[in-house]
Write a protein that holds these residues in place. Sequence first.
Motif, PDB file in Angstrom:
ATOM      1  N   THR A  99       0.657  -1.322  -0.264  1.00  0.00           N
ATOM      2  CA  THR A  99       0.059   0.204   0.135  1.00  0.00           C
ATOM      3  C   THR A  99       0.637   1.003  -0.340  1.00  0.00           C
ATOM      4  O   THR A  99       0.384   2.371  -0.572  1.00  0.00           O
ATOM      5  N   ALA A 148       1.293   3.914  -2.971  1.00  0.00           N
ATOM      6  CA  ALA A 148       0.008   5.111  -2.777  1.00  0.00           C
ATOM      7  C   ALA A 148       1.552   5.920  -3.116  1.00  0.00           C
ATOM      8  O   ALA A 148       0.555   7.576  -3.819  1.00  0.00           O
ATOM      9  N   ARG A 149       2.816   5.476  -3.062  1.00  0.00           N
ATOM     10  CA  ARG A 149       3.605   7.047  -3.749  1.00  0.00           C
ATOM     11  C   ARG A 149       3.893   6.484  -5.277  1.00  0.00           C
ATOM     12  O   ARG A 149       3.867   8.187  -6.289  1.00  0.00           O
ATOM     13  N   ASN A 152       0.272   8.550  -6.598  1.00  0.00           N
ATOM     14  CA  ASN A 152       0.044   9.201  -6.000  1.00  0.00           C
ATOM     15  C   ASN A 152      -1.217   9.817  -5.016  1.00  0.00           C
ATOM     16  O   ASN A 152      -1.859  10.455  -5.621  1.00  0.00           O
ATOM     17  N   CYS A 153      -1.893   9.109  -4.291  1.00  0.00           N
ATOM     18  CA  CYS A 153      -2.841   8.825  -3.823  1.00  0.00           C
ATOM     19  C   CYS A 153      -3.020   8.292  -2.595  1.00  0.00           C
ATOM     20  O   CYS A 153      -1.174   8.039  -2.514  1.00  0.00           O
ATOM     21  N   SER A 154      -3.549   8.426  -1.645  1.00  0.00           N
ATOM     22  CA  SER A 154      -3.512   8.548  -0.080  1.00  0.00           C
ATOM     23  C   SER A 154      -3.504   6.852   0.481  1.00  0.00           C
ATOM     24  O   SER A 154      -3.760   6.157  -0.170  1.00  0.00           O
ATOM     25  N   LYS A 155      -2.741   6.936   1.212  1.00  0.00           N
ATOM     26  CA  LYS A 155      -2.769   4.846   1.917  1.00  0.00           C
ATOM     27  C   LYS A 155      -4.478   4.558   2.284  1.00  0.00           C
ATOM     28  O   LYS A 155      -5.508   3.409   2.522  1.00  0.00           O
ATOM     29  N   GLU A 156      -4.788   5.946   2.938  1.00  0.00           N
ATOM     30  CA  GLU A 156      -6.204   5.854   3.792  1.00  0.00           C
ATOM     31  C   GLU A 156      -6.980   5.660   2.890  1.00  0.00           C
ATOM     32  O   GLU A 156      -8.303   4.894   2.655  1.00  0.00           O
ATOM     33  N   SER A 157      -6.958   6.382   0.769  1.00  0.00           N
ATOM     34  CA  SER A 157      -7.990   6.439   0.220  1.00  0.00           C
ATOM     35  C   SER A 157      -7.418   4.644  -0.424  1.00  0.00           C
ATOM     36  O   SER A 157      -8.811   3.850  -1.127  1.00  0.00           O
TER      37      SER A 157
END
Length: 212
Positions: free
Chosen positions: A40, A44-45, A48-53
């Motif tokens: 994750t 995410a990196r 380019n999104c958050s781990k929460e998403s």
Amino acid sequence: MSAHTIDPEFEDIAFTPRQEAVLEHALALLVGGGEKALTTAGLARTANCSKESLYKWFGDRDGLLAAVVAYQANKVHFPPESGATADAETFRTHLVAFATELLAVLFGETSLALNRLSIGQSNRDDNRLGRLLLVRGKHMISARARSLLEAGRHRGLIKFNDAEEAYQVLYGLAVRDVHIRLLLGDTPSEAERDLEAQARVAVDRFYRLFGA
């Protein structure tokens, strides 16, 4: 799909464009570095999104891996059965389209890489990727294809006694030995690169056996 944890059965799942973009990144990580590369944090990196998403959309890491396989399998599209069986010509056209997309997915570098990765882990008890490729990939596609064939039989467009047998014949006529050769590193011939032509020949031969 809406932003919530994916249904574990992955039936008729629809990903949003953003989720599809993230899953393409996940496929690239999985193909490039194996299961260990698909984390994750790394996704995410890269995406380019958050781990929460990621957790909201796919759940835990196993859910993410299952989503990746389901997304790849969903590239083989199926029409609504009512529309597919509107008439004989329409049904036959949909069978050709299905066979063409099936070949495109199976012969694509991503699916070949996933299958090679799974085969390399086949002697492990925890070969999750192999199980997912069977359940969320092969079995899901075959179940929906059988439903399509059953709808055609119900309308009197084709005839057969066993839907599974009929599907296996169509699959074999379309795929032939090309898939195993590609898995072993062979290069497809120029004729084999014309997937729609192969699909049309397969469906023509299928109708010789099962045409009503």
